[in-house]
Write a protein that holds these residues in place. Structure first.
Motif, PDB file in Angstrom:
ATOM      1  N   THR A   1       0.684  -1.186  -0.150  1.00 56.24           N
ATOM      2  CA  THR A   1      -0.360  -0.133  -0.520  1.00 56.24           C
ATOM      3  C   THR A   1       0.493   1.387   0.234  1.00 56.24           C
ATOM      4  N   GLY A   2       2.085   1.075   0.147  1.00 57.66           N
ATOM      5  CA  GLY A   2       3.166   2.276   0.726  1.00 57.66           C
ATOM      6  C   GLY A   2       2.803   2.360   1.689  1.00 57.66           C
ATOM      7  N   LEU A   3       2.083   2.789   2.638  1.00 56.63           N
ATOM      8  CA  LEU A   3       2.089   2.988   4.120  1.00 56.63           C
ATOM      9  C   LEU A   3       3.220   2.892   5.105  1.00 56.63           C
ATOM     10  N   ASP A   4       3.552   3.179   5.735  1.00 60.52           N
ATOM     11  CA  ASP A   4       4.615   3.535   6.717  1.00 60.52           C
ATOM     12  C   ASP A   4       4.339   1.546   7.798  1.00 60.52           C
ATOM     13  N   PHE A   5       5.484   1.794   8.443  1.00 58.64           N
ATOM     14  CA  PHE A   5       5.413   0.108   8.804  1.00 58.64           C
ATOM     15  C   PHE A   5       4.706   0.433   9.583  1.00 58.64           C
ATOM     16  N   GLU A   6       5.211   2.022  10.853  1.00 63.95           N
ATOM     17  CA  GLU A   6       4.622   2.350  12.110  1.00 63.95           C
ATOM     18  C   GLU A   6       3.131   2.835  12.189  1.00 63.95           C
TER      19      GLU A   6
ATOM     20  N   VAL B   1      -4.488 -23.653   4.673  1.00 57.65           N
ATOM     21  CA  VAL B   1      -5.803 -23.195   4.436  1.00 57.65           C
ATOM     22  C   VAL B   1      -6.533 -21.912   4.798  1.00 57.65           C
ATOM     23  N   TYR B   2      -7.356 -22.514   5.516  1.00 61.29           N
ATOM     24  CA  TYR B   2      -7.381 -20.736   6.324  1.00 61.29           C
ATOM     25  C   TYR B   2      -6.424 -19.913   6.235  1.00 61.29           C
ATOM     26  N   GLU B   3      -5.837 -20.230   6.894  1.00 65.50           N
ATOM     27  CA  GLU B   3      -4.845 -18.571   7.238  1.00 65.50           C
ATOM     28  C   GLU B   3      -4.837 -17.757   6.058  1.00 65.50           C
ATOM     29  N   LYS B   4      -4.369 -19.029   4.819  1.00 64.77           N
ATOM     30  CA  LYS B   4      -4.090 -18.088   3.339  1.00 64.77           C
ATOM     31  C   LYS B   4      -5.047 -17.224   3.012  1.00 64.77           C
ATOM     32  N   PHE B   5      -6.642 -17.921   3.862  1.00 64.97           N
ATOM     33  CA  PHE B   5      -7.950 -17.181   3.246  1.00 64.97           C
ATOM     34  C   PHE B   5      -7.646 -16.105   3.909  1.00 64.97           C
ATOM     35  N   MET B   6      -7.204 -16.175   5.439  1.00 63.65           N
ATOM     36  CA  MET B   6      -7.621 -15.297   6.289  1.00 63.65           C
ATOM     37  C   MET B   6      -6.958 -13.620   6.111  1.00 63.65           C
ATOM     38  N   VAL B   7      -5.366 -14.381   5.756  1.00 64.20           N
ATOM     39  CA  VAL B   7      -4.871 -13.065   5.385  1.00 64.20           C
ATOM     40  C   VAL B   7      -4.898 -11.884   4.015  1.00 64.20           C
ATOM     41  N   SER B   8      -5.629 -12.943   3.342  1.00 66.73           N
ATOM     42  CA  SER B   8      -5.457 -12.739   1.554  1.00 66.73           C
ATOM     43  C   SER B   8      -7.215 -11.344   2.187  1.00 66.73           C
ATOM     44  N   GLN B   9      -7.954 -11.586   3.040  1.00 66.34           N
ATOM     45  CA  GLN B   9      -9.032 -11.297   3.770  1.00 66.34           C
ATOM     46  C   GLN B   9      -8.539 -10.228   4.004  1.00 66.34           C
ATOM     47  N   MET B  10      -7.142  -9.822   4.696  1.00 69.13           N
ATOM     48  CA  MET B  10      -6.699  -9.059   6.023  1.00 69.13           C
ATOM     49  C   MET B  10      -6.199  -7.836   4.873  1.00 69.13           C
ATOM     50  N   TYR B  11      -5.837  -8.363   4.172  1.00 68.08           N
ATOM     51  CA  TYR B  11      -4.752  -7.600   3.433  1.00 68.08           C
ATOM     52  C   TYR B  11      -5.912  -6.823   2.288  1.00 68.08           C
ATOM     53  N   ASP B  12      -6.686  -8.039   1.895  1.00 66.28           N
ATOM     54  CA  ASP B  12      -8.077  -6.759   0.966  1.00 66.28           C
ATOM     55  C   ASP B  12      -8.537  -5.734   1.709  1.00 66.28           C
ATOM     56  N   ALA B  13      -8.733  -6.167   3.030  1.00 63.75           N
ATOM     57  CA  ALA B  13      -9.776  -5.117   3.079  1.00 63.75           C
ATOM     58  C   ALA B  13      -9.202  -3.551   3.332  1.00 63.75           C
ATOM     59  N   VAL B  14      -7.365  -3.592   3.756  1.00 62.58           N
ATOM     60  CA  VAL B  14      -6.416  -2.350   4.223  1.00 62.58           C
ATOM     61  C   VAL B  14      -7.012  -2.159   2.587  1.00 62.58           C
ATOM     62  N   THR B  15      -6.680  -2.499   1.395  1.00 62.02           N
ATOM     63  CA  THR B  15      -6.574  -2.087  -0.055  1.00 62.02           C
ATOM     64  C   THR B  15      -8.470  -1.212  -0.269  1.00 62.02           C
ATOM     65  N   TYR B  16      -9.193  -1.815   0.064  1.00 64.38           N
ATOM     66  CA  TYR B  16     -10.302  -1.580   0.551  1.00 64.38           C
ATOM     67  C   TYR B  16     -10.898  -0.171   1.077  1.00 64.38           C
ATOM     68  N   ALA B  17     -10.109   0.354   2.217  1.00 63.93           N
ATOM     69  CA  ALA B  17     -10.336   1.176   3.199  1.00 63.93           C
ATOM     70  C   ALA B  17     -10.223   2.188   2.628  1.00 63.93           C
ATOM     71  N   LEU B  18      -8.731   2.229   1.870  1.00 66.82           N
ATOM     72  CA  LEU B  18      -7.821   3.046   1.674  1.00 66.82           C
ATOM     73  C   LEU B  18      -8.044   3.382   0.098  1.00 66.82           C
ATOM     74  N   GLU B  19      -9.315   3.418  -0.861  1.00 70.28           N
ATOM     75  CA  GLU B  19     -10.178   3.474  -1.265  1.00 70.28           C
ATOM     76  C   GLU B  19     -11.448   3.828  -1.184  1.00 70.28           C
ATOM     77  N   ASP B  20     -11.839   3.710  -0.097  1.00 67.06           N
ATOM     78  CA  ASP B  20     -13.123   4.219   0.692  1.00 67.06           C
ATOM     79  C   ASP B  20     -12.861   5.333   0.871  1.00 67.06           C
ATOM     80  N   LEU B  21     -12.172   6.331   1.048  1.00 70.94           N
ATOM     81  CA  LEU B  21     -11.213   6.872   1.760  1.00 70.94           C
ATOM     82  C   LEU B  21     -12.545   8.556   1.246  1.00 70.94           C
ATOM     83  N   LYS B  22     -12.855   8.927   2.755  1.00 70.55           N
ATOM     84  CA  LYS B  22     -13.817  10.208   2.164  1.00 70.55           C
ATOM     85  C   LYS B  22     -13.947  11.116   3.332  1.00 70.55           C
TER      86      LYS B  22
END
Length: 450
Positions: A77-82, A110-131
């Motif tokens: 995402t380009g976010l700073d680590f902190e 298998v579950y962990e990969k799914f959860m991590v994918s959802q986790m990363y996507d949620a961050v991307t979607y939140a950044l795209e939702d900025l209002k």
């Protein structure tokens, strides 16, 4: 003055049937779903800096796991680590990620990969939702749903969760923090975002059916009560408090059953707690105080804490761990929570027999103007949270447990002399509370002045 923007995203992370459940020193496996588990991401942007606050309906992840995910999210995402602040609901009816802290069970890859994918996507979607957004804060109380779980008994000993109505309870060791905090982000042409904060253990449901426990039920209740609102509940400092009323009336017992460890649990009781917290927010959410400074700041600080190594009792501890692993608990002269305490203490002694002599923990803070989210990578006692909030330079400090890691209980120093599950199982030595408080306040001041 800078303009604040906020974004929101939520994705389901329910496990498949049969997935191991984390939380107890007893094996459990998913049989169904009572309410959905989610990863929630809230992104904020002041025009110069961005940050994201995440909440996952999982018991926790360790610091190593969180570091890996924060690095991956930063790269993606380009976010700073902190600027990446990961929190956990600490539900004890959710799936484990990696090896369980309390057993030899492992969550599935298998579950962990799914959860991590959802986790990363949620961050991307939140950044795209900025209002465009405005921020305000408020505080109320949820009375009589959180109770200190450590008690001095009549024989002078100290026990955690000795049981409801135990005749030998002399006094509770402390008082719960009943504050309910709210950070409200009112957005232009989009749903508002409510960030709630309350501190007590989310170990209310029990059993083998998936639930986000009271944090998820508080979120669901508030969203049903208010149109155009998305909510999340960040768990506050809770190392020595839980839902157990030691002397309940018959009415207060409704919706609970006595679980394997003599702890009263029940889904209906978790719903009751969720409604109490959401109800507290409803009492003041229309009258929140505006925060006029929207500047985003963040930082981290590493603190080194001595480990609670004790090889003087290693042989005894190894035998207890062996007996428990072989399913022979009836051979041990303990029952219920006292058995859990002894097994947890023995597990800690065995795990530390070859060190390390100390641990490095990363403290985290993300601030929006005069509102700071202060994170501990474990479970501090209530007094630690109170002292940090009192010494904080921010108008509102939202203290959260299990942020960017779940490494240990953080008891107060006197708890080591007194005893109880938390101090006896903690991987840290007596005296770490003062280091933790001092370092957290230093970090808050550093972020405030950045």
């Amino acid at each position: 003055m800078s303009t604040l923007k906020a974004g929101f995203a939520r994705l389901c992370i329910n496990p498949p049937l049969g997935e191991p459940i984390s939380g107890y020193y007893e094996p459990r496996f998913t049989k169904g779903v009572l309410d959905d588990l989610y990863v929630t991401a809230i992104a904020v942007d002041d025009g110069e800096k961005k940050a994201v606050i995440m909440n996952l309906d999982l018991i926790m992840m360790n610091a190593k796991q969180c570091i890996e995910h924060r690095k991956a999210i930063a790269e993606r995402t380009g976010l700073d680590f902190e600027a990446i602040y990961i929190t956990f609901s600490h539900t004890h009816t959710g799936p484990m990620i990696g090896k369980d802290f309390a057993s030899d069970l492992h969550g599935s890859e298998v579950y962990e990969k799914f959860m991590v994918s959802q986790m990363y996507d949620a961050v991307t979607y939140a950044l795209e939702d900025l209002k465009e957004a405005e921020i305000s804060v408020g505080e109320g109380e949820a009375k009589n749903i959180s109770f200190v779980r450590r008690f001095r008994m009549k024989d002078g000993s100290v026990r955690t969760n000795p049981g409801v109505g135990h005749p030998d309870i002399l006094e509770a060791l402390g008082t719960p923090n009943e504050a309910v905090k709210l950070v409200k982000l009112e957005r232009k042409d989009a749903d508002d975002i409510y960030i709630m904060n309350f501190g007590t253990h989310p170990d209310t449901v029990g059993g083998e059916y998936i639930s986000a426990d009271w944090p998820g039920l508080a979120r669901n209740t508030l969203e049903k009560a208010l149109d155009g609102v998305k909510a999340v509940c960040l768990v506050g400092v809770q190392g020595d408090v839980n839902h157990i009323n030691p002397n309940p009336t018959e009415g207060q017992k409704k919706g609970t059953f006595i679980d394997f460890d003599s702890v009263p649990r029940g889904y209906a009781h978790a719903q009751y707690m969720g409604r109490a917290i959401a109800g507290a927010v409803l009492q003041f959410c229309d009258k929140t105080e505006p925060v006029k400074n929207y500047k985003i700041s963040y930082g981290g600080q590493t603190v080194t804490l001595a480990s609670n190594q004790d090889n003087s009792r290693l042989a005894e501890a190894e035998e207890i761990v062996k007996i428990h692993a072989e399913g022979r608990d009836e051979e041990l002269p303990y029952t219920e929570m006292e058995l859990t305490t002894v097994v947890a203490e023995a597990t800690r002694i065995v795990a530390l027999k070859n060190g390390p002599v100390s641990y490095d923990f990363d403290l985290s803070t993300v601030a929006i103007g005069d509102v700071a989210f202060s994170g501990f990578p474990g479970e501090p006692f209530t007094e630690i949270g109170r002292r940090v909030e009192a010494a904080s330079p921010f108008k509102m400090t939202v203290a959260c447990c299990l942020v960017n890691g779940g490494e240990s209980y953080f008891p107060t120093s006197n708890a080591y002399d007194e005893g109880g599950y938390e101090a006896r199982s903690s991987y840290l030595k007596k005296g770490t509370d003062e280091v933790l408080i001092q370092s957290t306040v230093e970090l808050l001041n550093k972020v405030k002045n950045s």
